[in-house]
Design an enzyme around this catalytic site. Sequence first.
Site, short mmCIF file in Angstrom:
data_model
loop_
_atom_site.label_atom_id
_atom_site.label_comp_id
_atom_site.label_asym_id
_atom_site.label_seq_id
_atom_site.Cartn_x
_atom_site.Cartn_y
_atom_site.Cartn_z
N ARG A 1 -9.40 0.78 -12.19
CA ARG A 1 -8.76 2.09 -12.23
C ARG A 1 -7.85 2.27 -13.45
O ARG A 1 -7.39 3.38 -13.71
CB ARG A 1 -7.98 2.34 -10.94
CG ARG A 1 -6.63 1.70 -10.86
CD ARG A 1 -5.91 2.12 -9.60
NE ARG A 1 -4.58 1.56 -9.55
CZ ARG A 1 -3.98 1.18 -8.44
NH1 ARG A 1 -4.59 1.30 -7.29
NH2 ARG A 1 -2.75 0.69 -8.47
N ALA B 1 -0.63 -8.56 -15.46
CA ALA B 1 -1.08 -8.83 -14.09
C ALA B 1 -0.59 -10.21 -13.67
O ALA B 1 -0.90 -11.21 -14.31
CB ALA B 1 -2.60 -8.75 -14.03
N ARG C 1 0.82 -1.22 0.00
CA ARG C 1 0.00 0.00 0.00
C ARG C 1 0.85 1.27 0.00
O ARG C 1 0.45 2.29 0.54
CB ARG C 1 -0.95 0.01 1.20
CG ARG C 1 -2.00 -1.08 1.18
CD ARG C 1 -2.83 -1.00 -0.07
NE ARG C 1 -4.01 -1.84 0.00
CZ ARG C 1 -4.79 -2.11 -1.03
NH1 ARG C 1 -4.49 -1.61 -2.21
NH2 ARG C 1 -5.85 -2.88 -0.90
N SER C 2 2.01 1.21 -0.60
CA SER C 2 2.90 2.38 -0.65
C SER C 2 2.53 3.32 -1.79
O SER C 2 2.97 4.47 -1.82
CB SER C 2 4.35 1.93 -0.85
OG SER C 2 4.48 1.22 -2.08
N GLY C 3 1.72 2.83 -2.75
CA GLY C 3 1.39 3.64 -3.92
C GLY C 3 2.27 3.32 -5.12
O GLY C 3 2.23 4.03 -6.12
N HIS D 1 -7.91 -2.98 -9.03
CA HIS D 1 -6.79 -2.60 -9.89
C HIS D 1 -7.25 -2.48 -11.34
O HIS D 1 -6.88 -1.54 -12.05
CB HIS D 1 -5.67 -3.63 -9.78
CG HIS D 1 -4.69 -3.35 -8.69
ND1 HIS D 1 -3.40 -2.95 -8.93
CD2 HIS D 1 -4.82 -3.41 -7.34
CE1 HIS D 1 -2.77 -2.78 -7.78
NE2 HIS D 1 -3.61 -3.06 -6.80
N GLU E 1 -3.17 -11.50 -18.19
CA GLU E 1 -3.01 -12.21 -16.93
C GLU E 1 -2.07 -13.39 -17.17
O GLU E 1 -2.29 -14.20 -18.07
CB GLU E 1 -4.36 -12.67 -16.39
CG GLU E 1 -5.27 -11.50 -16.03
CD GLU E 1 -6.54 -11.94 -15.31
OE1 GLU E 1 -6.76 -13.17 -15.19
OE2 GLU E 1 -7.29 -11.06 -14.87
#
Length: 199
Positions: A69, A48, A21-23, A66, A78
Amino acid sequence: MTARPDHSPKPLRVLVLGGTRSGKSAYAESVAQSCSSSLERGRVRYVATGRRDPNDADWQDRIDAHRRRRPHAWETTEIFESLPATLSAEADVTIVDDLGTWLTGVIDDGDAWTLPRGTVAPEGDALVDAVVRCTGTVLLVSPEVGWGVIPSTRSGRLFQDEMGSLNGRLAAVCDRVVLVVAGLPLMLKDTREQAGPTR
């Protein structure tokens, strides 16, 4: 006859590191968007690596978030086969998100969680070689594993060691290495900046 100068953009290899979750994914996506916008018809391929698990609703929701967005024009692949082979297919801009889930799949497939360290190194070597040979811009999103406590399980320590080793090898061949903390990118390496602008 004098040869015309080649003004086509040179391949750019970027390693984007960060914690959970750091971006880091959002940062890589913004760079991809910028790179594709600068091209006349920039094709973006999103690779992915997370494997879908119908029994894990939270993981499914994360994958779907994901996907939602990302711009609709981007092509999503994938991974169900070799990542190096996927990178060998041409694309203007490629994002691989992320290498932690890819490495987990490699270790799972090789049933290597109890095997000696370095067992999956050949797969890592093949990935590094594919990144070097990539003809377009490639953005590799990967977890930074060097800040946490030493895991209490052998499998956790194995993953930490193998991921750290792979990150180091990729950092050595990438043009840029960026660390993302709390959504803020910190440039750790930029050989393009040192060499000056390229045409």
